[in-house]
Design a protein around this motif. Structure first.
Motif, PDB file in Angstrom:
ATOM      1  N   VAL A 110      13.747  -2.268   2.575  1.00 57.98           N
ATOM      2  CA  VAL A 110      12.798  -2.819   3.535  1.00 57.98           C
ATOM      3  C   VAL A 110      11.456  -3.091   2.862  1.00 57.98           C
ATOM      4  N   GLN A 146       0.809  -1.214   0.000  1.00 60.61           N
ATOM      5  CA  GLN A 146       0.000   0.000   0.000  1.00 60.61           C
ATOM      6  C   GLN A 146       0.843   1.265   0.000  1.00 60.61           C
ATOM      7  N   ASP A 147       2.041   1.145   0.511  1.00 58.49           N
ATOM      8  CA  ASP A 147       2.951   2.287   0.516  1.00 58.49           C
ATOM      9  C   ASP A 147       4.337   1.760   0.821  1.00 58.49           C
ATOM     10  N   MET A 148       5.283   2.670   0.958  1.00 53.35           N
ATOM     11  CA  MET A 148       6.611   2.265   1.387  1.00 53.35           C
ATOM     12  C   MET A 148       6.553   1.825   2.845  1.00 53.35           C
ATOM     13  N   ALA A 149       7.598   1.132   3.284  1.00 50.15           N
ATOM     14  CA  ALA A 149       7.604   0.656   4.664  1.00 50.15           C
ATOM     15  C   ALA A 149       7.595   1.826   5.647  1.00 50.15           C
ATOM     16  N   PHE A 150       8.293   2.893   5.324  1.00 46.97           N
ATOM     17  CA  PHE A 150       8.357   4.043   6.237  1.00 46.97           C
ATOM     18  C   PHE A 150       7.939   5.314   5.496  1.00 46.97           C
ATOM     19  N   PRO A 151       6.641   5.570   5.436  1.00 44.99           N
ATOM     20  CA  PRO A 151       6.180   6.708   4.617  1.00 44.99           C
ATOM     21  C   PRO A 151       6.735   8.058   5.058  1.00 44.99           C
ATOM     22  N   LEU A 196      14.859  -4.499  10.298  1.00 42.51           N
ATOM     23  CA  LEU A 196      15.632  -4.596   9.062  1.00 42.51           C
ATOM     24  C   LEU A 196      16.187  -3.223   8.707  1.00 42.51           C
ATOM     25  N   ILE A 255       0.439  -0.681   6.903  1.00 38.67           N
ATOM     26  CA  ILE A 255       1.742  -1.217   6.543  1.00 38.67           C
ATOM     27  C   ILE A 255       1.949  -2.455   7.396  1.00 38.67           C
ATOM     28  N   LEU A 282       7.500  -6.121   2.419  1.00 39.43           N
ATOM     29  CA  LEU A 282       6.114  -5.848   2.038  1.00 39.43           C
ATOM     30  C   LEU A 282       5.663  -6.561   0.776  1.00 39.43           C
ATOM     31  N   ARG A 326       7.713 -10.675  10.012  1.00 36.05           N
ATOM     32  CA  ARG A 326       7.257 -11.342   8.797  1.00 36.05           C
ATOM     33  C   ARG A 326       7.760 -12.782   8.870  1.00 36.05           C
TER      34      ARG A 326
END
Ligand code: HEA
Ligand code: HEA
Ligand code: CUA
Ligand SMILES: [Cu+2]
Lengths: 313, 597, 205
Positions: B209, B124-129, C24, C7, B214, C14
């Motif tokens: 990441v 849905q987005d990057m791991a750390f928006p 990570l 997220i 993801l 995981r």
């Protein structure tokens, strides 16, 4: 004479042919690969255009010929590497430190934006230099002429490198300020000058300046559209009365050209007055582009004469 | 999980305000677009700098004909309309820096990476928006600092994009006051780099990441699109190679601001005066640290490009990429090897036989995975049903153009032939073939390819074809003659293009050919710029969400993808390039469909 | 509809990688930090090998103060681990205490560092003095910046960030673990710096 075909500068050095040979062979490999792949590529995109092949084949190429091809390319690379490049380099490094009795030693001290050329003089020993003594006008490399007896007979020129033909030369290159790169195109020599380091480079000239000039000979048509500068005639030209207008080796200027035209001579063979140069190949500041020096290669005896002249001054 | 918080927030959900949506957005797609537009603007700016330089190279010493620009630049830079040598050097250094660090990397990784990675892995987005947002803004600040350098006393950095010490240490050092030392071109360059490096670090950690963590259900490693692999390897290179340059940057800042002498050996004499520093530093240290980054950096420039080309080729040949696994392994191997070849940029710094042999050998080794990748891409064409769409034209042209650039790397990689070719226009020709008709063309392919996803409209075909053909011809006109000049021994970074050198005389007129080609290339870009903006508002609407009939996940989203991307979190059932599967009705089977259709 | 975005693996591992995202992320970040300090240590080696003279740290630097600082920093690493353990044991007050101590130790470290720097300047020693001093100031300075960065994070987790404990305790615990990994790294760098700069003998002096 590989250089002629590759568009390289004249090669007037003993080792240059090795470099030129490698450049030649790599380019042969490159061109074969490029043309081979290129033809395959063009044929493929033509043959498999949508119009000709409306349905794609899921699997495509099924052979593994390409792996062999890749292996062959890798092998050729290894051959060039082990066959020419690595041996040449070790020869080059060794030649720069081994010397024969007639080896000529010269120090090259680069600076923004000139080349100081330092000859050891009669005693064959470089005098000491000290940065405290540097004076840009009178003593650019800070030679200790008063304190060190070896320095007394040393010769220092600016932008004028003179060497004898057929004699091993070792240039110790260094710099007073930033990094430059000592580039003698016709000698296939290029060496960065690193502050704090003195790096030996060796080469042997196989042609004198006169011979190189012959290689660069050109026939020009008079009157010339451009201003004539820095060129000399390669043979004598005389007027109708038999009086010489210009002798071989003498400058052809606009005034001379005018006389020649008047005498009905419209084609002459000329060459550059100084047919070999020192270039700076590394960005060294705003004057990088004009950091040019001149290389003159004498017959052995003429070189001694030149040295003697310099020593007198 | 946070199911209840999520519900809770849902009740209060409202459209984010203008600032949150368009300026400090955390949506990876918008950040990608921000990156993209900024980077394109920088690319264009960097190109303008070089077009100006090309005037001086073609007509050394002649006044620049556009009075308005001379006036704008001022007497200090263009005395009497003729470029000053120090300004030429500034343009050169800034062109290199801007193209590499502010143009291509932000476009290839920042824009394409940001926009596509979450979409292609089904996230849905990057791991750390939030981190993502800050990496864009840090990049932006870095860019502003870099550009600001043009306006400080003494002008921008002028020691090449490589900033070799000691030249970079001693050029316009600033005065005694601290502030005057900060406000110098080189110091600004260093500060700018620190920002850019930080931004790249944040961005690439985020990408790694995202890819590792993801990936959608069923999206195993060997089902990742090749583009994702390329981004993954690229990000690792950025994470590991940039910090040494950061260290070098910090040390040069110390030298310039606090008088240390990391890169200054003892006993330097500058304009007749001994340099008053403690000395004891090493000039070559800078080069080692710089190239330790800058060599991997060149693969950072090329890998995303290869990834884009792979996607476009698979889609437009309507068949899977040939040798997918070999592509992946070659990319990984390339990544590893790129850390052990850096000193091939330093063959002439006085290396001994052993070190020299080592770096020549590794350089020859690293050419092999590139050949493997290129071979696989070319073989992928065989058996295809090739559509010559505009993105495909750019991707196809990429192959031979990269071929020329890559192959000319070989004589540079062999130390013996490098003696003659080092620091000549041959090098300039080599790397421009890989970065300009190479990487830039691949990036153009990517823009034409994904534009309909991002905007809902296609770029105009006709304008696109004009852009392509004129660019292709012009760009070869710029860079092909460089090999000839280089062979003749013409040095790079010459303010007058080599006018005074004897060995340059026969090839001097090529300078005019190259310059006119460069300006023609510039004109072709205007066509693109017009097309770009015009198509956003008025381009032909994309037929549906998947106008190219592609298989990867980004095409399974609405157009343009909403915040959160997918209407339904996708699951993956097959590899990335299931085109023309025997027995299937359609010639493409998207990754997220359970059955063939 | 920003609220719809989830997220995954923010707070849980995981399954196939066995990691949550931030873990990570921090490992990658630390890898880059290793390269950063690695480059500086390489510089140290290169310049030292090439040098004629090299100071013996013990002659000019203050070993007792540095030793004290080493203990302070190691101590803070311990309290950092304890604060994480406290959260694992769901003991929030103890977390506050341990994290508070970690923060205080950071302040202590910086105070001692400042005293050291001040003494150097008073003796006229600066980065311009010699390559050794340049390296000393650069490396310890960069390290101190890392300490400050860590303290900002720790301070946030101690103060405003601690609210998260009440809404997402798992995620908060993970944050402490990640901050802890970073803090240990900073500690580790110091443990390399200390002998390299303070203890290694000089040459040619
Ligand atoms: C994207 C950027 C990029 C890429 C990919 C490369 C790739 C390579 N580079 Fe290049 N390089 C640069 C960017 C790049 N380089 C830059 C920017 C500089 C100069 C920096 C400066 O000094 O300012 C430089 C400089 C440079 C030097 C230093 C030269 C000098 O200063 O003297 C060397 C030396 O070894 C080198 C070697 C190589 C090699 C061996 C490769 C190999 O990886 C190439 C392998 C690829 C192939 C062998 C091609 C294979 C393809 C085919 C066979 C297919 C043909 C296809 C068809 C016909 C359809 N490069
Ligand atoms: C990624 C890197 C990159 C790229 C893409 C380019 C692209 C180009 N470069 Fe450059 N160049 C370098 C990196 C790059 N360069 C470096 C590192 C140096 C060495 C510097 C040094 O010596 O220190 C150098 C040096 C260099 C020189 C040598 C100068 C010298 O030695 O004195 C020259 C000379 O002609 C040159 C020319 C060009 C030209 C004509 C292009 C053209 O190909 C440009 C094409 C540009 C475009 C096609 C722009 C595309 C963008 C748009 C169209 C914008 C659209 C915008 C919107 C839609 C919003 N470059
Ligand atoms: Cu000296 Cu360039
Ligand atoms: Cu390289």
């Amino acid at each position: 004479m590989i250089w002629k075909h590759l568009g390289l500068p004249v090669d007037a050095s003993a080792h240059g042919v090795q470099i030129d040979k490698l450049i030649l062979w790599v380019h042969v490999l490159m061109i074969v690969l490029f043309v081979g792949w290129g033809l395959f590529f063009l044929y493929t995109i033509f043959r498999f255009r949508r119009g000709a092949n409306p349905k794609a084949d899921h699997d495509g190429v099924k052979t593994h010929a390409s792996s062999y091809l890749e292996a062959v390319v890798a092998l050729i690379e290894v051959a060039l590497l082990i066959g020419i490049s690595i041996p040449f380099w070790s020869w080059k490094v060794n030649a720069a430190v081994t010397e024969s009795p007639d080896t000529v030693h010269i120090r090259i001290v680069a600076q923004q934006f000139a080349w100081n050329i330092h000859y050891p003089g009669k005693d064959g020993i470089f005098g000491r230099s000290d940065i405290k003594l540097v004076n840009e006008q009178t003593n650019p490399i800070g030679l200790d002429r008063a304190g060190d007896p070896h320095a007394k007979d040393d010769i220092v020129t600016i932008n004028q490198l003179h060497i004898p033909v057929d004699t091993p030369i070792i240039c110790e290159v260094t710099t007073k300020d930033v990094i430059h790169s000592f580039f003698l195109p016709v000698m296939r020599v290029k060496q960065d000058t690193i502050p704090g380091m003195s790096i030996p480079v060796s080469f042997t000239a196989t042609m004198t300046s006169d011979q190189i000039r012959e290689q660069l000979a050109k026939t020009i048509t008079l009157p010339s559209e451009q201003k004539l500068e820095g060129i000399v005639a390669l043979q004598d030209y005389a007027g109708k009365d038999g009086k010489a207008i210009v002798k071989a080796g003498k400058s052809v200027t606009d005034a001379v050209a005018k006389k020649l035209v008047e005498a009905g001579i419209t084609e002459i063979r000329v060459g550059p007055r100084v047919p070999a140069e020192i270039a700076c190949a590394q960005l060294c500041g705003l004057g990088h582009y004009r950091m040019k020096g001149f290389l003159t290669i004498h017959e052995k005896s003429d070189y001694q004469k030149w040295l003697a002249e310099q020593a007198e001054e | 999980m946070s199911a209840h918080t999520h519900d809770h927030e849902h009740h209060h959900a409202h459209e984010p305000g203008f600032v949150r949506k368009y300026i400090f957005s955390t949506d990876h797609k918008w950040i990608g677009i921000q990156y993209g537009v900024t980077a394109l603007a920088f690319l264009f700016f960097g190109f303008c700098l070089v077009m100006l330089m090309r005037w001086q190279l073609a007509y050394p010493g002649k006044a620049f004909p556009i009075a308005f620009i001379n006036h704008l630049l001022g007497e200090a830079r263009m005395p009497g309309g003729v470029m000053a040598p120090e300004f030429y050097n500034q343009l050169g250094a800034m062109h290199g820096t801007i193209m590499v660090f502010l143009g291509v990397v932000p476009l290839a990784v920042g824009a394409f990476g940001n926009y596509l990675v979450p979409l292609q892995v089904g996230a849905q987005d990057m791991a750390f928006p939030k981190l993502n947002m800050s990496s864009y803004w840090v990049y932006f600040v870095g860019g502003v600092v870099m550009l600001g350098a043009f306006f400080v006393p003494g002008g921008a950095a002028q020691s090449g994009w490589t900033s070799y010490a000691p030249l970079s240490n001693i050029t316009v050092p600033g005065g005694a006051e601290f502030l005057s030392r900060i406000l110098t071109g080189q110091t600004m360059w260093l500060l700018g780099m620190v920002f850019l490096i930080t931004s790249s670090l944040l961005g690439s950690v985020n990408i790694i990441v995202t890819i590792v963590q993801l990936r959608a259900k069923g999206l195993t490693w060997m089902r990742l699109p090749f583009f994702i692999w390329a981004q993954l390897v690229t990000s690792f290179l950025l994470v590991l190679a940039f910090p040494p340059l950061e260290a070098a940057g910090v040390m040069q800042l110390m030298d310039r601001l606090f008088g240390s002498s990391f890169f200054l050996p003892s006993g330097l004499v500058i304009s007749g005066k001994e340099l008053a520093v403690s000395g004891g530093g090493s000039a070559l240290l800078w080069q080692h640290l710089f190239w330790f980054l800058a060599h991997p950096e060149v693969y950072v420039l090329i890998l995303p490009a290869l990834g884009i080309v792979g996607e476009v080729i698979a889609n437009n040949t309507r068949k899977p990429l040939w040798g997918y696994k070999s592509l992946v392994y070659a990319a990984i191997f390339l990544g590893f090897m790129s850390f052990v070849v850096w000193a091939h940029h330093m063959f002439l710094t006085g290396m001994g036989t052993t070190i020299n042999a080592f770096f020549q050998t590794t350089t020859m080794i690293i050419s092999v995975p590139s050949i493997v990748i290129l071979t696989a891409l070319i073989l992928s064409l065989w058996g295809g049903s090739i559509r010559f769409t505009v993105p495909m034209l750019f991707a196809l042209a990429f192959l031979p153009m990269f071929g020329i650039g890559g192959l000319t790397g070989l004589p540079l990689g062999l130390a013996t032939s490098d003696i003659h070719l080092h620091d000549t226009y041959y090098v300039i020709g080599h790397f421009h073939y890989v970065v300009a008709p190479g990487t830039l063309f691949a990036l153009f392919a990517g823009i034409y390819f994904w534009f309909p996803k991002a905007s809902g409209r296609k770029l105009n075909e006709t304008l696109g074809k004009i852009h392509f053909w004129v660019s292709l011809i012009a760009i070869n006109g710029v860079f092909m003659p460089m090999f000839i000049q280089g062979m003749a021994g013409v040095s790079r970074r010459l303010y007058d293009g080599g006018t005074t050198y004897l060995h340059a005389q026969d090839v001097l007129m090529l300078n005019k050919v190259m310059s006119h080609s460069a300006w023609l290339l510039g004109a072709a870009q205007l066509v693109f710029i017009v097309n770009f903006f015009w198509s956003i508002w008025a381009g032909k609407k994309a037929e549906n969400d998947n106008p190219w009939e592609a298989t990867t996940l980004e095409w399974a989203t609405p157009t343009p993808p909403p915040h959160g991307n997918f209407t339904q979190i996708p699951e993956v059932y097959r590899g990335p390039y299931e085109y023309s599967v025997p027995g299937a009705k359609r010639d493409f089977t998207p990754q997220h469909l359970p059955q063939e259709v | 509809m920003s609220a719809d975005i989830v997220i995954p693996y923010n707070d849980t591992d995981r399954p196939d990688t066995g990691l949550y995202n931030a873990k990570l992320g921090v490992w990658l970040f630390l890898a880059s930090e290793v390269m950063l300090f690695g480059a500086l240590f390489s510089t140290y080696i290169l310049l030292r090998v090439g040098a004629v003279k090299w100071e013996h740290g013990a002659d000019i630097l203050n070993i007792p103060l540095a030793t004290l600082n080493t203990m302070v920093l190691i101590g803070s690493s311990v309290t950092m681990v304890l604060s994480w353990a406290a959260l694992k044991a769901k003991n929030f007050p103890r977390y506050r205490l341990c994290m508070g101590l970690t923060f205080l130790a950071g302040i202590g470290f910086l105070i001692i560092k400042t005293i050291e720097y001040k003494a150097k300047f008073e003796h006229g020693l600066s980065p311009a003095t010699s390559t050794f001093m340049a390296i000393y100031f650069t490396m310890t300075g960069l390290h101190a910046l890392h300490v400050i960065g860590g303290m900002i994070v720790n301070g946030y987790l101690l103060g405003p960030g601690a609210k998260m404990w009440h809404t997402e305790p798992r995620r908060f615990t993970n944050r402490i673990e990640v901050a802890g990994l970073y803090w240990h790294f900073v500690d580790l760098v110091w443990i390399f710096l200390f002998p390299t700069l303070y203890l290694l003998p000089g040459k040619g002096m």
